[in-house]
Structures are given as structure tokens and as C-alpha cells.
Design a protein around this motif. Structure first.
Motif, PDB file in Angstrom:
ATOM      1  N   THR A   6       0.935  -0.722  -0.073  1.00 17.45           N
ATOM      2  CA  THR A   6       0.248  -0.094  -0.081  1.00 17.45           C
ATOM      3  C   THR A   6       1.076   1.050   0.008  1.00 17.45           C
ATOM      4  N   TYR A  42       6.257   8.900   0.698  1.00 18.48           N
ATOM      5  CA  TYR A  42       5.505   8.485   1.932  1.00 18.48           C
ATOM      6  C   TYR A  42       5.027   8.477   2.547  1.00 18.48           C
ATOM      7  N   SER A  98       3.676   1.608  -1.200  1.00 18.51           N
ATOM      8  CA  SER A  98       4.376   1.983  -2.728  1.00 18.51           C
ATOM      9  C   SER A  98       3.513   2.575  -3.286  1.00 18.51           C
ATOM     10  N   LYS A  99       2.818   3.005  -3.199  1.00 20.01           N
ATOM     11  CA  LYS A  99       2.086   3.936  -3.778  1.00 20.01           C
ATOM     12  C   LYS A  99       2.156   4.767  -4.015  1.00 20.01           C
ATOM     13  N   TYR A 100       3.134   5.427  -2.423  1.00 21.19           N
ATOM     14  CA  TYR A 100       2.729   6.938  -2.077  1.00 21.19           C
ATOM     15  C   TYR A 100       4.178   6.727  -2.021  1.00 21.19           C
TER      16      TYR A 100
END
Length: 109
Positions: free
Chosen positions: A85, A93, A87-89
Motif C-alpha cells: 500500500t 511515503y 509503495s503507491k505513495y
């Protein structure tokens, strides 16, 4: 009941003694159970948020998945779900954004 609840809600030993004296009526109030459940839920959520923040900090430092699981000593599957989850941000982070995404994903399941 309301007076007894307000007097005893923060003091577990008083709740127990009042419950004994009143035949268990005071201790069996639904408000006590709801309050205790809310406290327990809040502690779990706080622990989860703390774990997510730690993972985000380690991801920002470009640590590998194996390093993160070794350092945090948590369940690998749970850490993997958070990392996927998060890694999408990346690469920032943002902790708050990741927390919201992970908690939302948890509620959906």
C-alpha cells in the motif's frame, strides 16, 4: 446508574467493589462495555498507526523488505501488506496518507 457510572468509570477497582455491593448491577452497565471496547479499539488503532509510521520511515531510507521485517520483528505478511500500500505513495511515503489508505483497506476487508 449514571451517577455510579460517572463515579466509577476511571477506577476499575471501584467498579468491581460497587458491582459486588449492588449485586453486579453497576458493573454490568452497557456503558462500561462500550467504554472498554472503545479504549481497546483505540489502542489497536494507535499501535497500527505507529507500525505504519515506522515502515514509512524505513522505506524513505531505502531499506529492503527483509531489513524492515527483521528490525520491526512483526508478522511478515502484515508488513508486506503495508509496504504494498505504501509503495503507491513513494518515494515520499507520506505517513498520514499511507495510514488512511491502510486503515481504509483494512475496513473494506
Amino acid at each position: 446508574y449514571k451517577v455510579a457510572y460517572k463515579l466509577t468509570r476511571k477506577h476499575k477497582n471501584i467498579q468491581e467493589k460497587a458491582g459486588e455491593v449492588m449485586g453486579g448491577q453497576v458493573i454490568d452497565l452497557p456503558e462500561f462495555r462500550i467504554y472498554d471496547e472503545g479504549i481497546a479499539e483505540g489502542k489497536l488503532k494507535g499501535a497500527e498507526e505507529h507500525l505504519i509510521k515506522q515502515i514509512c520511515r524505513k522505506l524513505r531510507k531505502n531499506k529492503s523488505f527483509d531489513q524492515i521485517t527483521e528490525e520491526l520483528e512483526e508478522d511478515k505478511k502484515h508488513i508486506e501488506e503495508i509496504c504494498v500500500t505504501a509503495s503507491k505513495y513513494g518515494p515520499e511515503y507520506d505517513e498520514d496518507t499511507v495510514i488512511k489508505a491502510v486503515l481504509q483497506k483494512t475496513q473494506e476487508n
